[in-house]
Scaffold this active site. Structure first.
Site, PDB file in Angstrom:
ATOM      1  N   HIS A  88       0.836  -1.199   0.000  1.00 29.73           N
ATOM      2  CA  HIS A  88       0.000   0.000   0.000  1.00 29.73           C
ATOM      3  C   HIS A  88       0.879   1.261   0.000  1.00 29.73           C
ATOM      4  CE1 HIS A  88      -2.399  -3.278   1.673  1.00 29.73           C
ATOM      5  NE2 HIS A  88      -3.492  -2.618   1.298  1.00 29.73           N
ATOM      6  N   HIS A  99      -2.079  -0.974   7.196  1.00 31.59           N
ATOM      7  CA  HIS A  99      -1.744  -1.321   5.814  1.00 31.59           C
ATOM      8  C   HIS A  99      -0.595  -0.464   5.286  1.00 31.59           C
ATOM      9  CE1 HIS A  99      -4.873   1.816   5.666  1.00 31.59           C
ATOM     10  NE2 HIS A  99      -4.166   2.289   4.659  1.00 31.59           N
ATOM     11  N   PRO A 144      -6.478  -4.598  11.118  1.00 30.93           N
ATOM     12  CA  PRO A 144      -7.932  -4.408  11.206  1.00 30.93           C
ATOM     13  C   PRO A 144      -8.212  -2.962  11.639  1.00 30.93           C
ATOM     14  CG  PRO A 144      -7.253  -6.426  12.309  1.00 30.93           C
ATOM     15  CD  PRO A 144      -6.004  -5.659  12.014  1.00 30.93           C
ATOM     16  N   LEU A 145      -8.810  -2.194  10.759  1.00 29.26           N
ATOM     17  CA  LEU A 145      -8.871  -0.744  10.961  1.00 29.26           C
ATOM     18  C   LEU A 145      -9.631  -0.359  12.229  1.00 29.26           C
ATOM     19  CD1 LEU A 145      -9.367   0.454   7.278  1.00 29.26           C
ATOM     20  CD2 LEU A 145      -7.263   0.408   8.641  1.00 29.26           C
ATOM     21  N   GLY A 161     -10.468   5.145   6.958  1.00 26.86           N
ATOM     22  CA  GLY A 161     -11.055   3.845   7.258  1.00 26.86           C
ATOM     23  C   GLY A 161     -11.131   3.574   8.743  1.00 26.86           C
ATOM     24  N   HIS A 183      -3.947   3.566  -3.369  1.00 26.76           N
ATOM     25  CA  HIS A 183      -4.079   2.975  -2.034  1.00 26.76           C
ATOM     26  C   HIS A 183      -3.348   1.646  -1.892  1.00 26.76           C
ATOM     27  CE1 HIS A 183      -5.914   1.580   1.720  1.00 26.76           C
ATOM     28  NE2 HIS A 183      -6.135   0.435   1.088  1.00 26.76           N
ATOM     29  N   GLU A 237     -18.357  -3.126  23.993  1.00 26.04           N
ATOM     30  CA  GLU A 237     -17.612  -4.370  24.146  1.00 26.04           C
ATOM     31  C   GLU A 237     -16.377  -4.444  23.250  1.00 26.04           C
ATOM     32  OE1 GLU A 237     -21.887  -5.257  25.251  1.00 26.04           O
ATOM     33  OE2 GLU A 237     -20.870  -4.247  23.584  1.00 26.04           O
ATOM     34  N   PHE A 291     -22.030 -11.889  24.219  1.00 20.81           N
ATOM     35  CA  PHE A 291     -21.519 -10.675  23.596  1.00 20.81           C
ATOM     36  C   PHE A 291     -20.022 -10.737  23.300  1.00 20.81           C
ATOM     37  CE2 PHE A 291     -25.228  -8.718  26.037  1.00 20.81           C
ATOM     38  CZ  PHE A 291     -26.103  -8.942  24.979  1.00 20.81           C
ATOM     39  N   HIS A 313     -29.684 -13.905  24.282  1.00 19.11           N
ATOM     40  CA  HIS A 313     -28.705 -13.819  25.364  1.00 19.11           C
ATOM     41  C   HIS A 313     -28.149 -15.185  25.778  1.00 19.11           C
ATOM     42  CE1 HIS A 313     -30.006  -9.731  25.520  1.00 19.11           C
ATOM     43  NE2 HIS A 313     -29.341  -9.456  26.615  1.00 19.11           N
TER      44      HIS A 313
END
Length: 660
Positions: A26, A66, A115-116, A156, A261, A408, A434, A470
């Site tokens: 990138h 990236h 992971p953005l 992002g 990019h 969370e 969750f 739940h």
């Protein structure tokens, strides 16, 4: 060309050349962000490239992971342990320069990003640690904790919901030593950000309680430097510096376009880039002027750390007990041998494992004073509140109880950052179902092998009237499938103590403690053997049992009672508690054969969750009582009966199995 501009262009060219050689990567971010990143690293950031682990260094997080070649180029020119050969091996197997930054793989990388949005949360966690440790250790004339956390994030990162969660909390907590530099270039992979992202980021962050500073030209190093200085003057709020950059800057054919990019520029465009930037050097060259300037920088950096080291020597003389605590806290170890501390393991009555966990947490605060943690607005239900430890807030940095709010995903990613900073043990908590919201951050805990404790309560259809939304079904299987994650579902309070011992003493890898809402018995046979993942809770009378019953958590009660009923029928059953597949699988072949002898093919496993994963223990001839559908709303006892979690059903399964 002055040495700063030459250094900036060195970063650009090294990045573009490495990506081209790899034919993968990138280039847009390194070309666009080089000016602001270099200005930060050279003019503002406190760091010593020869000691990337200096405790009082400023932390830097590249949330837009990236753009990793930006980081590797910075490492190279500033003198970290990343050579030009490493740069040439960008994205190659086994190299120091993988496609995204990886913690503990490349010296100087503070956290694994890609992971953005995760990196923003990590930075929030690091800033929390800095402020907590400063409150704990700083004394008059001895400011031994005094550093900033910087993060570079892109469009992002700010689109991802996790960044909103974390930024909102950071504003609420008034983390004044957190500074985010936002690479605002209006381009994403699909084109202009206008197609999906038109909000006013400045107003959004003002609403979060951040200071907002704008820099109109990302290549104006003077304005960037001034902006960082202004950010440092605001100690009550975190700061976002919105820098208008041009993606792919310098490559005229691609700059400002989506094609800059995530694909190499191309050989012809590399030539054109060099011409446009006035670059007249051989490939992968760091000019001598840049090297000389960085040699001078390293001398100053070394001197800064030496000054701090001298300060800390005085601190050790003046505050010897605090200095000892510092050493212990930053070692990642614990002072107490919990295996030998009977007060930690002792319970005298049945209770829910979430309740036992709450008791254990409060015992741990006395034995492990650097524990910090909290819940996603569920502490009363999760039983995670630490008595007499105070609440961490904008007004009180000494509190150890974190209130993450209903966030969370950010909570888990912030926990990663708290631990990554160094000095603290951390746990977070929510309802087990969750954990789905936290999965991305939990995966990064596992990938980085961070010893985060996840307290996950309300673990089955025992939640009852709250219904299928739940009631966890597939979550145990999902977490058990995650590399480096240890899942521990205890059957009683003593096994819960084993789970907490495991998680707090562990140096690598997260632990998920999966706990009940409903009360469970306290077994005479339960013990520290639970640390082996599976053990004989109640043995058969014969050396070779007729059947082996296996279960985890609340379902152990069923197989214990079923073994008594089977005895009345002349069937000799061995009861095996299996709190952790991962721990059991690590045991020797001899131990596993002792617990689950291969000669006994009649086996029944019982767990109020998906059957996925149990087949490796029951074999081709065994059977499972499980739930491979979603639950329902109703009283817990009704649900357990409806789905076959009864002593009668366990007995019937065994009898039927032995007839075959």
């Amino acid at each position: 060309m002055n040495v700063d501009n030459l250094s900036i262009n060195t970063i650009r060219i090294l990045s573009a050349e490495a990506i081209q050689k790899a034919n993968s990567g990138h280039p847009g971010l390194p070309l666009g962000c080089a000016s602001m990143a270099y200005t930060l690293w050279a003019k503002q950031m406190k760091h010593n490239p020869k000691n990337p682990k200096w405790e009082d260094r400023d932390r830097f997080v590249l949330s837009a992971g990236h753009g990793s070649m930006l980081l590797y180029s910075l490492f190279n020119i500033f003198g970290y342990d990343v050579s030009v050969e490493d740069i040439k091996n960008f994205r190659q197997f086994g190299s120091k320069t993988p496609g995204h930054p990886e913690y503990k793989h490349t010296d100087g990388v503070e956290t694994t990003t890609g992971p953005l949005g995760q990196g923003i949360c990590n930075a929030v966690g690091m800033a929390i640690s800095e402020s907590y440790l400063a409150e704990k250790f700083n004394k008059p004339n001895f400011k031994v904790v005094d550093h900033y956390t910087y993060v570079i994030a892109g469009d992002g990162c700010l689109m991802e919901g996790i960044s909103s969660e974390a930024s909102s909390l950071a504003g609420t907590l008034g983390l004044g030593k957190l500074i985010m530099m936002y690479d605002s270039n209006n381009i994403s992979i699909e084109g202009s950000t206008d197609i999906a992202f038109r909000e006013d980021v400045a107003k959004r962050y003002e609403a979060y309680g951040w200071q907002v500073i704008k820099v109109a030209d990302g290549n104006n190093t003077s304005d960037i430097n001034t902006a960082i200085n202004s950010a440092k003057k605001q100690d009550k709020k975190p700061t976002i510096i919105i820098v208008k950059n041009i993606i792919g800057y310098g490559c005229l054919a691609k700059q400002g376009k989506a094609c800059a990019h995530g694909e190499p520029l191309g050989v012809d465009n590399i030539i054109a880039l060099k011409e446009n930037l006035g670059w007249n050097y051989e490939p992968f060259t760091v000019p001598e002027e840049v090297k000389a300037n960085m040699k001078d920088f390293n001398k100053k950096a070394k001197a800064k750390e030496a000054t701090w080291n001298k300060l800390f020597e005085g601190y050790k003389s003046t505050y010897p007990e605090l200095a000892k605590e510092w050493k212990l806290w930053f070692s990642g170890k614990i002072a107490s041998d919990l295996l030998e501390d009977e007060s930690f393991w002792s319970f005298d009555k049945p209770m829910a494992t979430r309740q036992a966990s709450g008791i254990l947490i409060n015992r741990l605060t006395k034995l492990v004073p650097n524990i910090i943690g909290g819940s996603a607005d569920l502490a009363p239900s999760n039983k995670t509140y630490m008595k007499d430890r105070g609440d961490f807030s904008a007004e009180d940095r000494s509190g150890a109880n974190m209130h993450f709010g209903v966030r969370e995903h950010a909570m888990a990613a912030i926990a990663n950052g708290i631990y990554l900073h160094g000095g603290l043990k951390v746990f977070v908590s929510t309802f087990f179902v969750f954990s789905d919201y936290m999965k991305g951050a939990m995966r990064l805990s596992a990938l980085m092998k961070l010893p985060i404790t996840y307290v996950l309560t309300h673990d089955s259809i025992g939640v009852g009237e709250d219904g299928p939304t739940h009631e966890p079904i597939e979550q145990l299987a999902a977490l058990r499938s995650m590399p480096n994650m240890t899942v521990f579902r205890p059957a009683d309070s003593k096994e819960t103590a084993a789970g907490w011992y495991l998680s707090i003493a562990k140096s690598e890898g997260p632990v998920s403690l999966v706990l009940t809402r409903q009360s469970l018995p306290l077994y005479n046979g339960s013990s520290k053997e639970a640390l082996k993942g599976g053990y004989i809770l109640k043995n058969s009378e014969k050396e070779t049992p007729d059947v082996i019953l296996l279960a985890s958590g609340s379902e152990v009660e069923l197989i214990v009672k079923a073994s008594d009923e089977l005895k009345k029928k002349g069937i000799d059953a061995r009861v095996v508690s299996m709190p952790s597949f991962e721990l059991f699988d690590k045991q020797s072949k001899e131990y596993k054969e002792k617990i689950l002898p291969s000669s006994v093919r009649a086996r029944v496993a019982v767990e109020a969750a998906s059957s996925f994963g149990w087949h490796k223990y029951i074999g081709l001839d065994g059977d499972i009582i499980s739930i491979d559908e979603f639950g329902a709303s109703g009283k817990a006892e009704t649900l357990f009966e409806k789905y076959g979690f009864t002593v009668e059903n366990v007995v019937a399964k065994v009898v039927n199995l032995l007839k075959q």
